[in-house]
Design a protein around this motif. Structure first.
Motif, PDB file in Angstrom:
ATOM      1  N   LEU A 285     -18.490   4.479 -15.107  1.00 29.33           N
ATOM      2  CA  LEU A 285     -18.423   3.285 -14.269  1.00 29.33           C
ATOM      3  C   LEU A 285     -17.007   2.711 -14.311  1.00 29.33           C
ATOM      4  O   LEU A 285     -16.507   2.372 -15.389  1.00 29.33           O
ATOM      5  N   ALA A 286     -16.371   2.630 -13.140  1.00 33.61           N
ATOM      6  CA  ALA A 286     -15.035   2.034 -13.044  1.00 33.61           C
ATOM      7  C   ALA A 286     -15.142   0.593 -12.575  1.00 33.61           C
ATOM      8  O   ALA A 286     -15.937   0.275 -11.685  1.00 33.61           O
ATOM      9  N   THR A 287     -14.347  -0.271 -13.205  1.00 35.27           N
ATOM     10  CA  THR A 287     -14.247  -1.675 -12.792  1.00 35.27           C
ATOM     11  C   THR A 287     -12.766  -2.047 -12.763  1.00 35.27           C
ATOM     12  O   THR A 287     -11.913  -1.237 -13.105  1.00 35.27           O
ATOM     13  N   VAL A 288     -12.486  -3.283 -12.330  1.00 39.07           N
ATOM     14  CA  VAL A 288     -11.105  -3.762 -12.339  1.00 39.07           C
ATOM     15  C   VAL A 288     -11.028  -4.962 -13.279  1.00 39.07           C
ATOM     16  O   VAL A 288     -11.842  -5.892 -13.171  1.00 39.07           O
TER      17      VAL A 288
ATOM     18  N   PRO B 128      -7.424  -0.756 -13.676  1.00 38.10           N
ATOM     19  CA  PRO B 128      -8.766  -0.171 -13.709  1.00 38.10           C
ATOM     20  C   PRO B 128      -9.258   0.044 -15.137  1.00 38.10           C
ATOM     21  O   PRO B 128      -8.456   0.226 -16.049  1.00 38.10           O
TER      22      PRO B 128
ATOM     23  N   CYS C 171     -13.902  -9.184 -10.763  1.00 37.56           N
ATOM     24  CA  CYS C 171     -14.087  -8.411  -9.517  1.00 37.56           C
ATOM     25  C   CYS C 171     -15.466  -7.784  -9.584  1.00 37.56           C
ATOM     26  O   CYS C 171     -15.729  -6.947 -10.461  1.00 37.56           O
TER      27      CYS C 171
ATOM     28  N   PHE D 104     -16.982  -5.652  -7.863  1.00 37.41           N
ATOM     29  CA  PHE D 104     -17.199  -4.288  -7.364  1.00 37.41           C
ATOM     30  C   PHE D 104     -17.003  -3.244  -8.467  1.00 37.41           C
ATOM     31  O   PHE D 104     -16.106  -3.377  -9.312  1.00 37.41           O
ATOM     32  N   GLY D 105     -17.846  -2.225  -8.417  1.00 36.21           N
ATOM     33  CA  GLY D 105     -17.722  -1.110  -9.349  1.00 36.21           C
ATOM     34  C   GLY D 105     -17.860   0.200  -8.596  1.00 36.21           C
ATOM     35  O   GLY D 105     -18.382   0.226  -7.470  1.00 36.21           O
ATOM     36  N   GLU D 106     -17.355   1.280  -9.175  1.00 37.82           N
ATOM     37  CA  GLU D 106     -17.622   2.613  -8.621  1.00 37.82           C
ATOM     38  C   GLU D 106     -18.085   3.530  -9.742  1.00 37.82           C
ATOM     39  O   GLU D 106     -17.392   3.729 -10.740  1.00 37.82           O
ATOM     40  N   ILE D 107     -19.265   4.077  -9.516  1.00 33.16           N
ATOM     41  CA  ILE D 107     -19.831   5.075 -10.415  1.00 33.16           C
ATOM     42  C   ILE D 107     -19.323   6.442  -9.989  1.00 33.16           C
ATOM     43  O   ILE D 107     -19.320   6.754  -8.791  1.00 33.16           O
TER      44      ILE D 107
ATOM     45  N   GLU E 132     -23.011   0.468  -1.623  1.00 30.62           N
ATOM     46  CA  GLU E 132     -22.569   0.223  -0.238  1.00 30.62           C
ATOM     47  C   GLU E 132     -22.096   1.522   0.404  1.00 30.62           C
ATOM     48  O   GLU E 132     -22.178   1.694   1.613  1.00 30.62           O
TER      49      GLU E 132
END
Lengths: 202, 202
Positions: free
Chosen positions: A34-37, A43, A77, A79-82, A168
């Motif tokens: 899991l990436a976050t800011v 990152p 922030c 938003f995250g990207e798995i 999304e």
């Protein structure tokens, strides 16, 4: 399929459930990154465990410690990207979306109920980790928390936090067939999401 | 070890080389996830292949397509975080640092030489992917680039890009021993880095 195809259910979810099934002999198939800011604008990235979808939808559940630095990241922030790579079937899912933090001070009774459910769904051993010292701080005593015990009927402790990622966009890549599909969603009139997908260059 | 210990060489590199060795029977042990921040401020995350360390140092090499969106991300924010989970030894390395982009228009002859070396170190088959259509754009023709051929002596094509991540901090977690070490660096007088590390709570 090179053009767009609209769908009310999440068409990538079918692919993901299939990948989970075909890789289920591997314990680590439930692990993703899991990436976050962070608030410094940089990152951050760490391995997490998939705790299932929310009932009848495509939202992804993750358990975490409310004292870990990712909570500060997500407050800064949301938003995250798995990135979820399946090592046996050579499939990658990049799932991006907004993350909801559900801790014990949440005011929504339904969300508190979801948190409680996630707590009891996790093993008694994994519950114990939330009684340990604050993650990331220097070790003061060796084997901290080794003496901790928790009654199996005890509800979620303060440090237990449920994260819900609401996808999304999903970028699917199959390295065996060299096919890549881009799934994007938009809100529909009834409050649900409509998904379209397109074949893109890998 | 709970206090800080200073070191001129990168002490986490020894742990990483050991993890690579003990997981070398798994093809995917050379894969990690690289997180970046896009110009929309959101995180992005994808699987990449470890292409080795730069000679005699701790900088990490990654090959990529100069036309992929991660290049725009890195131009916007030059920091990245690698999350590298070793599925057999249950070790995780979170490696954060600044990323240098080396494409064909770089003005530094030494960097161009590094790019050329990385090109010839990659397999002829993997070189072909850089002749394909732009990644992420809709597919126009099926099997694009299937007819592409490349003389093995041909140097790097325009789309070939070398990324160099210069580690500043490494967060090491061993899930078997439940130990976590935080390695941080600071520049020293002679332009090299000095590393310190500390045992922290997992």
């Amino acid at each position: 399929m090179a053009g767009g195809t609209a769908s009310a259910s999440a068409p990538w979810k079918t692919l993901l459930l299939k990948a989970l099934d075909s890789n289920s002999h591997l314990k680590h198939s439930a692990f993703f990154q899991l990436a976050t800011v962070g608030s410094n604008g940089r990152p951050a990235n760490r391995t997490m465990v998939f705790r299932g979808f929310q009932e009848n939808c495509d939202k992804i559940q993750i358990n975490t410690d409310a004292r870990s630095s990712k909570i500060e990241d997500i407050k800064y922030c949301s938003f995250g990207e798995i990135c979820w790579y399946f090592t046996d079937s050579w499939e990658q899912f990049r799932i991006s979306g907004r993350i909801d933090i559900i801790n014990g001070s949440n005011l929504d009774p339904l969300k508190l109920q979801q948190r409680q459910k996630a707590w009891f769904a996790s093993s008694p051993k994994s519950r114990l980790q939330y009684l340990g010292p604050i993650p990331g701080l220097p070790v003061i005593t060796e084997n901290p928390g080794a003496e901790n015990q928790l009654d199996p009927s005890t509800g979620p402790v303060d440090a237990f936090c449920l994260l819900i990622l609401d996808p999304e966009q999903v970028d699917y890549l199959n390295l065996k067939s060299n096919e890549r599909l881009m799934f994007t969603s938009r809100p529909s009139a009834n409050g649900c999401k409509v998904w379209i997908f397109q074949k893109v260059n890998p």
